[in-house]
Design a protein around this motif. Structure first.
Motif, short mmCIF file in Angstrom:
data_model
loop_
_atom_site.label_atom_id
_atom_site.label_comp_id
_atom_site.label_asym_id
_atom_site.label_seq_id
_atom_site.Cartn_x
_atom_site.Cartn_y
_atom_site.Cartn_z
N GLU A 162 -2.82 4.80 4.06
CA GLU A 162 -2.91 3.61 3.22
C GLU A 162 -2.93 2.34 4.05
OE1 GLU A 162 -0.51 1.54 -0.54
OE2 GLU A 162 0.41 3.17 0.60
N THR A 163 -2.01 2.25 5.03
CA THR A 163 -1.97 1.07 5.89
C THR A 163 -3.18 0.99 6.79
OG1 THR A 163 0.46 0.99 5.85
CG2 THR A 163 -0.63 -0.12 7.68
N ALA A 164 -3.61 2.13 7.33
CA ALA A 164 -4.81 2.15 8.17
C ALA A 164 -6.03 1.67 7.40
CB ALA A 164 -5.04 3.56 8.72
N ASP A 165 -6.17 2.15 6.15
CA ASP A 165 -7.30 1.73 5.32
C ASP A 165 -7.24 0.23 5.02
OD1 ASP A 165 -8.24 4.31 5.26
OD2 ASP A 165 -7.48 4.77 3.24
N LEU A 166 -6.03 -0.28 4.77
CA LEU A 166 -5.85 -1.70 4.52
C LEU A 166 -6.32 -2.53 5.71
CD1 LEU A 166 -4.75 -4.23 3.08
CD2 LEU A 166 -2.48 -3.64 3.98
N ILE A 167 -5.92 -2.14 6.91
CA ILE A 167 -6.30 -2.87 8.12
C ILE A 167 -7.81 -2.82 8.32
CG2 ILE A 167 -6.15 -2.84 10.64
CD1 ILE A 167 -3.22 -1.88 10.25
N ASN A 168 -8.40 -1.65 8.16
CA ASN A 168 -9.84 -1.51 8.36
C ASN A 168 -10.64 -2.30 7.33
OD1 ASN A 168 -9.64 0.18 10.64
ND2 ASN A 168 -9.32 1.98 9.36
N ASP A 169 -10.17 -2.30 6.09
CA ASP A 169 -10.84 -3.08 5.04
C ASP A 169 -10.72 -4.57 5.31
OD1 ASP A 169 -11.58 -0.77 3.73
OD2 ASP A 169 -9.96 -0.87 2.22
N CYS B 226 -4.18 -9.70 6.02
CA CYS B 226 -3.11 -8.74 5.71
C CYS B 226 -1.96 -8.93 6.68
CB CYS B 226 -3.62 -7.29 5.74
SG CYS B 226 -3.99 -6.60 7.37
N LEU B 227 -0.77 -8.69 6.17
CA LEU B 227 0.47 -8.83 6.92
C LEU B 227 1.03 -7.44 7.14
CD1 LEU B 227 2.00 -11.50 7.72
CD2 LEU B 227 3.45 -11.12 5.73
N ILE B 228 1.31 -7.08 8.38
CA ILE B 228 1.80 -5.74 8.69
C ILE B 228 3.26 -5.83 9.14
CG2 ILE B 228 1.48 -3.66 10.05
CD1 ILE B 228 -0.79 -4.25 8.08
N LEU B 229 4.14 -5.14 8.38
CA LEU B 229 5.58 -5.18 8.60
C LEU B 229 6.09 -3.81 9.06
CD1 LEU B 229 6.48 -6.92 5.21
CD2 LEU B 229 6.01 -8.04 7.38
N GLY C 240 -13.63 -9.59 7.01
CA GLY C 240 -13.49 -10.85 7.72
C GLY C 240 -12.10 -11.45 7.70
N GLY C 241 -11.11 -10.70 7.22
CA GLY C 241 -9.74 -11.19 7.22
C GLY C 241 -9.05 -10.96 8.54
N ARG C 242 -7.86 -11.51 8.66
CA ARG C 242 -7.08 -11.36 9.89
C ARG C 242 -5.94 -10.38 9.68
NH1 ARG C 242 -4.95 -17.23 10.95
NH2 ARG C 242 -4.42 -16.88 8.76
N VAL C 243 -5.64 -9.64 10.73
CA VAL C 243 -4.48 -8.74 10.73
C VAL C 243 -3.34 -9.47 11.43
CG1 VAL C 243 -3.55 -6.54 11.52
CG2 VAL C 243 -5.93 -6.68 10.73
N ILE C 244 -2.29 -9.79 10.66
CA ILE C 244 -1.15 -10.53 11.19
C ILE C 244 0.02 -9.55 11.35
CG2 ILE C 244 0.39 -12.49 10.88
CD1 ILE C 244 -2.57 -13.27 10.96
N ALA C 245 0.43 -9.33 12.57
CA ALA C 245 1.56 -8.44 12.84
C ALA C 245 2.86 -9.23 12.78
CB ALA C 245 1.42 -7.79 14.21
N VAL C 246 3.83 -8.69 12.08
CA VAL C 246 5.17 -9.29 12.05
C VAL C 246 6.02 -8.55 13.07
CG1 VAL C 246 7.24 -9.71 10.68
CG2 VAL C 246 4.97 -10.01 9.66
N GLY C 247 6.22 -9.18 14.21
CA GLY C 247 7.07 -8.62 15.24
C GLY C 247 6.32 -7.87 16.33
N THR C 248 6.97 -7.78 17.47
CA THR C 248 6.40 -7.05 18.60
C THR C 248 6.37 -5.55 18.33
OG1 THR C 248 8.58 -7.01 19.67
CG2 THR C 248 7.09 -8.81 20.27
N THR C 249 7.27 -5.06 17.46
CA THR C 249 7.27 -3.62 17.17
C THR C 249 6.06 -3.22 16.34
OG1 THR C 249 8.70 -3.91 15.22
CG2 THR C 249 9.78 -3.45 17.34
N SER C 250 5.71 -4.04 15.34
CA SER C 250 4.49 -3.79 14.58
C SER C 250 3.27 -3.89 15.50
CB SER C 250 4.37 -4.79 13.43
OG SER C 250 5.41 -4.65 12.50
N THR C 251 3.30 -4.89 16.37
CA THR C 251 2.19 -5.06 17.33
C THR C 251 2.02 -3.83 18.20
OG1 THR C 251 2.53 -7.46 17.39
CG2 THR C 251 1.35 -6.47 19.24
N ARG C 252 3.12 -3.34 18.76
CA ARG C 252 3.04 -2.20 19.65
C ARG C 252 2.57 -0.94 18.92
NH1 ARG C 252 7.60 -0.51 21.62
NH2 ARG C 252 6.73 0.36 23.53
#
Length: 345
Positions: free
Chosen positions: A235-242, A55-58, A247-259
């Motif tokens: 919705e986003t929290a459920d996506l990340i947990n699922d 999943c890609l988090i923006l 076994g998928g990866r959580v890909i953060a787009v940007g340091t702001t999403s990361t933080r």
């Protein structure tokens, strides 16, 4: 670690003054966060490194035209205001230039009388809190009329189209600066990513200037971050947990999403729906609790941003990547090229 450990020499001509068009044709450096191996690509090639089930988090924050000029009612002196963060009763924290003209109790008029404000407080770090005399929702309409896009000082060319400093998915008004890693995406590219089986989720972190403030202490751990407001939906929290569960990866787009994600995980011990302010400061030694990959731009020397990615991908890997980026004449900072820290194999 010392702040000077994160210095690198950057020629002025490598600081991008205009965005790449089309957006997804900027360069992309792909760095294996485990081995330091580097590949040189184009940004639209990012899709080749994403796997079905990831999943890609923006960050869907939207930049407001936050730079406005007020006339002091008493003297007619002009003061520049950069709006940073809104609080209750239409009070905004601002940077003022020159600050000495914006003392508590003074009033300013903007846009030939379209709106007024009064300085009501001074923060510990010298910023002003001002109260605008209008409806709290009306202020955004007013800013569209009188405000200017708050481009970073290292961008000296005028931006003819303000949308070039917005991501194509920006929605939630409130930032004083763009989450620039997301500027590389086009709507077509996002559609192709989803068609490959990568889910896309959104968080909101309204970017203030805390992320970009220079680190003025020698010892990194003594630096204090300015707080920024974030929100993550169920919705986003459920996506990340699922994604993690499957076994998928959580890909953060940007340091702001990361933080945002790391703030939620640190605060709650898990990823869940949450809204709060964060002043999290991530530097080497930090143990990541959520993200598995990071798409970001090339950041200023000695900045908190280069410290964050060094924490994620390893200090030596990051500083070597930056040296190669300079040698290969990548474009740097807000309108520059991108890098992707991941596990390539």
């Amino acid at each position: 670690m010392k702040t000077s450990d994160f210095y690198y020499d950057l020629p002025q001509e490598l600081i991008a003054q205009t965005p790449m068009e089309p957006r997804d044709m900027s360069r992309l450096m792909v760095i294996d966060k485990n081995t330091g191996e580097i590949e040189h690509k184009i940004f639209k090639d990012l899709i080749d490194y994403l796997r079905p089930g990831d999943c890609l988090i923006l960050n869907d924050t939207r930049v407001i035209p936050a730079r406005i000029y007020g006339v002091k009612k008493e003297t007619g002196a002009v003061v520049e205001f950069l709006l940073l963060k809104q609080s209750e009763n239409n009070v905004w924290e601002c940077l003022c230039k020159p600050g000495k003209r914006a003392k508590v109790g003074t009033s300013f008029v903007f846009g030939d009388g379209i709106v007024e404000c009064e300085v009501v407080d001074v923060t510990d770090d010298g910023n002003r809190k001002v109260q605008f005399k209008c409806d709290s929702k009306e202020i955004y309409t007013i800013l569209d009329k009188i405000g200017k896009m708050p481009l970073p000082p290292y961008i000296t060319e005028e931006l003819k189209n303000g949308e070039l400093y917005q991501t194509v998915y920006s929605k939630e008004l409130g930032s004083a600066a763009a989450p620039t890693a997301g500027l590389h995406f086009t709507e077509e590219m996002l559609k192709k990513i989803e068609e490959k089986g990568i889910k896309i989720g959104y968080v909101t972190l309204h970017v203030g200037l805390g992320t970009f403030r220079p680190v003025k202490v020698d010892d990194v751990k003594n630096h204090k971050m300015h707080s920024e407001h974030y929100h993550i939906s169920k919705e986003t929290a459920d996506l990340i947990n699922d994604t993690k569960k499957n076994g998928g990866r959580v890909i953060a787009v940007g340091t702001t999403s990361t933080r945002t994600l790391e703030s939620v995980a640190t605060k709650n011990g898990c990823i869940c729906e949450d809204e709060d302010d964060t002043s999290i400061f991530i530097y080497p030694g930090y143990e990541f609790k959520c993200i598995d990959g990071l798409v970001t731009n090339f950041h200023l020397p000695e900045s908190t941003l280069i410290m964050l990615i060094s924490a994620f991908a390893g200090y030596d890997n990051v500083m070597n990547a930056y040296k190669i980026a300079v040698d290969e004449k990548y474009r740097f900072f807000s309108f520059g090229d991108a890098c992707f820290f991941t596990d390539i194999k």
